[in-house]
Design a protein around this motif. Sequence first.
Motif, short mmCIF file in Angstrom:
data_model
loop_
_atom_site.label_atom_id
_atom_site.label_comp_id
_atom_site.label_asym_id
_atom_site.label_seq_id
_atom_site.Cartn_x
_atom_site.Cartn_y
_atom_site.Cartn_z
N HIS A 90 0.88 4.54 6.87
CA HIS A 90 -0.17 3.54 6.69
C HIS A 90 -0.73 3.24 8.07
O HIS A 90 -0.01 2.76 8.96
CB HIS A 90 0.39 2.26 6.06
CG HIS A 90 -0.59 1.13 6.05
ND1 HIS A 90 -1.32 0.79 4.93
CD2 HIS A 90 -0.98 0.27 7.02
CE1 HIS A 90 -2.11 -0.24 5.22
NE2 HIS A 90 -1.93 -0.56 6.49
N THR A 126 -2.81 7.19 4.94
CA THR A 126 -3.57 6.14 4.26
C THR A 126 -3.94 5.05 5.26
O THR A 126 -3.57 5.10 6.43
CB THR A 126 -2.76 5.57 3.07
OG1 THR A 126 -3.54 4.60 2.37
CG2 THR A 126 -1.47 4.92 3.55
N ASN A 150 0.82 -1.21 0.00
CA ASN A 150 0.00 0.00 0.00
C ASN A 150 0.85 1.26 0.00
O ASN A 150 0.49 2.27 -0.63
CB ASN A 150 -0.94 0.00 1.21
CG ASN A 150 -1.97 1.11 1.13
OD1 ASN A 150 -2.59 1.34 0.09
ND2 ASN A 150 -2.15 1.84 2.22
N GLU A 168 -7.22 1.11 1.67
CA GLU A 168 -6.15 0.54 0.86
C GLU A 168 -6.78 -0.39 -0.16
O GLU A 168 -7.82 -0.99 0.09
CB GLU A 168 -5.16 -0.24 1.73
CG GLU A 168 -5.80 -1.34 2.57
CD GLU A 168 -4.81 -1.99 3.51
OE1 GLU A 168 -3.86 -2.62 3.01
OE2 GLU A 168 -4.98 -1.84 4.72
N CYS A 177 0.55 4.13 -2.81
CA CYS A 177 0.25 5.52 -2.45
C CYS A 177 1.33 6.48 -2.96
O CYS A 177 1.04 7.61 -3.34
CB CYS A 177 0.09 5.66 -0.94
SG CYS A 177 -1.45 4.95 -0.31
N GLU A 182 -5.39 -3.35 -1.90
CA GLU A 182 -4.29 -4.29 -2.13
C GLU A 182 -4.49 -5.10 -3.41
O GLU A 182 -3.51 -5.42 -4.10
CB GLU A 182 -4.14 -5.22 -0.94
CG GLU A 182 -3.67 -4.52 0.33
CD GLU A 182 -3.49 -5.46 1.49
OE1 GLU A 182 -2.62 -5.20 2.33
OE2 GLU A 182 -4.23 -6.47 1.57
#
Length: 360
Positions: A186, A302, A161, A331, A165, A333
Amino acid sequence: MALTGELLLVVNPGSTSTKVALYRGETVVAGASLDHSGAPWATSREVIDQLPHRVRMVREFLKEHGIGPGSLVGIVARGGLLRPVRSGAYLVNEAMVADLRDGVGGRHAANLGGLIAWELSSEGRIPSFIVDAVSVDELGPEARLSGFPSIPRKSLLHALNIRACARRASRDLGRDLAGLYLVIAHLGGGFSICPFYRGAMRDVNNSNEEGPFTVERAGTLPALALLELWRRLGGRELKHRLTSRSGMFGYLGTKDARAVEKKAKEDRHTRVVWEGLAFGVAQEICAMAASYPEKLDAVVLTGGLANSADFVAMVREYTGFLGRHLVYPGEDEMEALAAGALRVLRGEETTRVYPETEAV
């Protein structure tokens, strides 16, 4: 109805479910979250024992959509706890499969990702990959020093993630990734806060061991008090408490951040913990912003907690002086895994081979 065309299978195993999706290019054409929280085999102490059951469930998903081996252009899965690796996509091979089975970096549901991909690929006959595993290690030499020579700091982070980002920030800022200096936080069940400097994650708090307390993890603790706790509880019980029974849960008895945010409006103790959670995140962001003697391009928030406007506002109250903030809640993924595999399948990036022959 059978799907046609070259399809990419994405597999993301979690503790209670296995998320799967079929992509045609960047488009999702089918997907499911294969829940197994109530299955007898899901309670096995050894995660590896779940492998045949999870493989069977994914095969059933493919069968429902009329997918045979010839329909897949590749398989990509969440990377597990491996030896230190670099960012990017790695081909799943026999060496990786052996390390995932042995739990060389630890036991975790994510280890099943590469193993499921290997099984479904007929042991490598269909290209299968992992992308940006949690064991990505791009730390600089100074970031490895813990202060105790025999205990080097280790890189363990939500690399998938974070890098997704970083790419998104690059697009939003109109800047090349190789020229950016970001601090990316994160904020999920665990927190990964890192300086993303010129294309690499040069430091990070390993939230199993250090950094701010999280939704369920203790973070950094006073060393001598921790030693005394180890003597009283023993290593196994202490590790369990530190990584899943501490943090916000330890103080409030819940891991539901939405419920905590709501209760914090009327309960003083809850408010103190809620504000303390944000305070710790802000401190770590500010620390990581001092990693290089250059002006920061942006702070990126995030993960699940970035969905909370209240939490984001509390963090920004402390970090606003750092400059621009970008907020990418949640997120994705599955999308990040698919994008990573597509880059190598299209020849935009080189596939890496595990294990690394040069020191990471």
